[in-house]
Design an enzyme around this catalytic site. Structure first.
Site, PDB file in Angstrom:
ATOM      1  CD  GLU A  83     -13.578  -4.352   6.309  1.00 40.69           C
ATOM      2  OE1 GLU A  83     -12.657  -4.319   7.144  1.00 40.69           O
ATOM      3  OE2 GLU A  83     -13.399  -4.574   5.102  1.00 40.69           O
ATOM      4  NE  ARG A 106      -3.821  -2.166   2.439  1.00 40.94           N
ATOM      5  CZ  ARG A 106      -4.921  -2.310   1.714  1.00 40.94           C
ATOM      6  NH1 ARG A 106      -5.254  -1.364   0.842  1.00 40.94           N
ATOM      7  NH2 ARG A 106      -5.686  -3.369   1.843  1.00 40.94           N
ATOM      8  NE  ARG A 160      -6.739  -9.307   2.527  1.00 46.03           N
ATOM      9  CZ  ARG A 160      -6.027  -8.179   2.611  1.00 46.03           C
ATOM     10  NH1 ARG A 160      -6.647  -7.024   2.524  1.00 46.03           N
ATOM     11  NH2 ARG A 160      -4.728  -8.217   2.761  1.00 46.03           N
ATOM     12  CB  THR A 208     -12.235  -3.540  -5.011  1.00 43.48           C
ATOM     13  OG1 THR A 208     -12.940  -3.500  -3.760  1.00 43.48           O
ATOM     14  CG2 THR A 208     -13.217  -3.293  -6.149  1.00 43.48           C
ATOM     15  CG  ASP A 236     -14.677  -4.348   0.112  1.00 43.51           C
ATOM     16  OD1 ASP A 236     -14.587  -5.503   0.569  1.00 43.51           O
ATOM     17  OD2 ASP A 236     -14.171  -3.364   0.664  1.00 43.51           O
ATOM     18  CG  MET A 254     -12.904  -8.352   3.828  1.00 41.16           C
ATOM     19  SD  MET A 254     -11.990  -9.307   2.593  1.00 41.16           S
ATOM     20  CE  MET A 254     -13.071 -10.700   2.393  1.00 41.16           C
ATOM     21  N   GLY A 255     -15.958  -5.237   3.726  1.00 37.52           N
ATOM     22  CA  GLY A 255     -16.883  -4.223   3.233  1.00 37.52           C
ATOM     23  C   GLY A 255     -16.749  -2.953   4.048  1.00 37.52           C
ATOM     24  NE  ARG A 256     -11.674   1.107   4.439  1.00 34.82           N
ATOM     25  CZ  ARG A 256     -11.125   1.353   5.626  1.00 34.82           C
ATOM     26  NH1 ARG A 256     -10.558   0.384   6.295  1.00 34.82           N
ATOM     27  NH2 ARG A 256     -11.140   2.567   6.122  1.00 34.82           N
ATOM     28  N   GLY A 299      -7.887   3.570  -4.949  1.00 31.16           N
ATOM     29  CA  GLY A 299      -6.670   4.321  -4.629  1.00 31.16           C
ATOM     30  C   GLY A 299      -5.563   4.039  -5.627  1.00 31.16           C
TER      31      GLY A 299
END
Length: 528
Positions: A399, A244, A454, A298, A300, A343-345, A271
């Site tokens: 999440e 990252r 993941r 992604t 998500d 997952m799932g911001r 990003g």
């Protein structure tokens, strides 16, 4: 006629200024100007009721103008026009070297079989939206004018072109994978390499460990070929590694120039794509003949405009293992309760689809739909009802859901994302507290399968998607496009300008048929 910017682009720039309240509701309003953003914020703060229908607050077009549809479509076409190298460079096309019907390829004249119909015309388009809503009150309705007029929105079809803008024997192509892991990364890498070689490219390299690999003196390019990548799809993770964050755009482009890279394929999320766009812009500024093409990654499934992104189907499938384990634990215990965090911001697609597919979830909580834990209509009260009536229950929570109940952290990861507090642990503790206070025995088990999901290899569905995305990324680069990404839209593979897909995050529409189907499956009430 003057048109305001689309809401997605305005939202992306101004979201911090307009605050979390506007952020929570932005997915419901896809077409309004920055002025309307400010008006909407004032209405939200004043407590105005917001409907689920996706309508414009104030039309950004004059619908009294008899030609407003034409103007709207012209504006759309301008926004979705694909950036091309010939816009900044005086370059001439040549006949493609890609043809599955004529082997060997004549290296001087390109593909020999001129009659082969496997090419995509530059004017081919696919519809972005295919539903004409009859009423503003239709489930998931999106409309521009009160009559729900049908407005055509066409996007570029992906695939090989008859003419290309690079000499394959002179091309140096590079692949980089950024962000977190996702099932299918190796499948995309493999297919990009195989397709490049079909065109005749011999010099293919991988940039190790994301954007850092461009400038870190301890990291060297990874030579790639058919022999090297042949079996990498059999394993999860990324053959090239991920990371990252990144160096400066200028440093990355300096490295691209020094390495002599002509094509850069970037695999990552929004990003990473923002970084790819910055690289594209800097290359244009320096008038470099470099094609920068993204492949949206992604887990998500939260990239705008696309049916789905690779890794999502695998994530939903793998989530079944955790949900099934939670169900078995809950069913086998006296007053058993299983809590699964997925997952799932900011988008609850994995939680929603996993709940639908499992058939074992009683409560599904996602970031897009606010919920109360306490009170007569709260999650805990409904959980008590489930325990009394069926003896056990399973909760699936994304999440990013319920973050308002947790202590906010100012910490950010290397990608600039706020580090979320653990809603799963919080719900587990609240359940135990509530049932202890009510004098009801309970046995709560919490499962977080995030990294297991993941790190696994892609399933068959995702492997096919990755294969086609990898091929189309190469076709797009050879066609001379840059600053684009490839994806699937209404079952067709297309190209989008990166500017449009990173404008904001795709989110679950709480008025959509899919969310309604999830509610029907779980039987949960409105926790409001």
């Amino acid at each position: 006629m003057a048109f305001a910017s689309s809401v997605t682009r305005v939202d992306f720039v101004n979201i911090q200024q307009h605050g979390a309240l506007l952020h929570a509701n932005r997915h419901r309003f896809p077409n309004f100007s920055s002025l309307n953003l400010r008006k909407l914020e004032r209405k939200i703060r004043a407590g105005s009721q917001i409907t689920n229908a996706r309508r414009v607050v104030e039309p950004e077009v004059d619908i009294n103008d008899p030609e407003w549809k034409k103007h709207f479509q012209e504006d759309f076409d301008k926004r979705f026009n694909l950036p091309h190298l010939k816009n900044i460079l005086d370059i001439k096309p040549r006949l493609t070297t890609f043809s599955l019907k004529s082997r060997p390829i004549d290296e001087d004249n390109g593909a020999k079989n001129e009659d082969w119909n496997g090419y995509v015309d530059d004017d081919d388009r696919a519809l972005l939206k295919v539903i004409k809503f009859a009423s503003p009150t239709s489930a998931g309705a999106e409309y521009i004018d009160p009559d729900c007029s049908w407005v055509e929105q066409w996007v570029h079809r992906a695939g090989p072109r008859k003419q290309i803008y690079f000499e394959p024997r002179e091309v140096k192509a590079a692949i980089v994978t950024c962000g977190g892991l996702c099932p299918g990364l190796n499948d995309v890498i493999r297919q990009i390499v195989l397709t490049l070689e079909i065109y005749g490219v011999k010099n293919i390299v991988g940039i190790p460990y994301g954007y850092h690999g461009f400038t870190d003196p301890l990291l060297s390019e990874v030579p790639l070929s058919c022999q090297v990548v042949q079996n990498i799809n059999l394993a999860g993770g990324s053959f090239l590694g991920v990371s990252r964050g990144s160096p400066t755009t200028s440093d990355i482009v300096d490295s691209i120039q020094a390495k002599g890279i002509d094509m850069l394929f970037v695999l990552g999320g929004d990003g990473t794509h923002a970084g790819a766009l910055a690289i594209h812009n800097e290359c244009c500024k320096r008038k470099l003949k470099v094609s920068v093409v993204g492949v949206p990654k992604t887990i998500d499934n939260d990239v705008l405009l696309m049916d789905k992104t690779f890794g999502f189907d695998t994530a939903v499938e793998e989530a079944q293992r955790a949900i099934n384990s939670a169900y078995i634990e809950a069913r086998s215990a006296y007053h058993g309760i299983g809590v699964v965090k997925l997952m799932g911001r900011s988008s609850g697609f994995i939680a929603m689809h996993a709940s639908l597919s499992s058939g074992q979830i009683d409560i599904c909580l996602i970031p897009e739909v606010p919920f109360k834990l306490e009170g007569p209509n709260g999650v805990l009260k409904h959980l008590e009802y489930l325990i009394k009536t069926k003896g056990n229950a399973v909760i699936c929570v994304a999440e990013g859901a319920g973050q308002e109940y947790l202590t906010k952290s100012n910490a950010k990861d290397a990608s600039g994302n706020v580090v979320l507090s653990d809603i799963g642990v919080h719900i587990q503790h609240q359940i135990k507290r509530y049932f202890k206070g009510a004098g009801i025995p309970s046995d709560v088990k919490y499962i977080d399968p995030t990294y297991m999901i993941r790190a696994c290899r892609a399933n068959a569905s995702d492997a096919i998607l990755c294969t086609v995305l990898g091929q189309n990324a190469v076709h797009g680069a050879f066609a001379g496009f840059s600053g684009i990404t490839t994806g699937i839209c209404n079952t067709h593979f297309v190209y989008f300008p990166i500017t449009e897909v990173i404008a904001s995050t795709r989110r679950v529409d709480s008025n959509s048929r899919m969310w309604h189907r999830c509610l029907t499956s779980t039987g949960q009430p409105d926790f409001d």
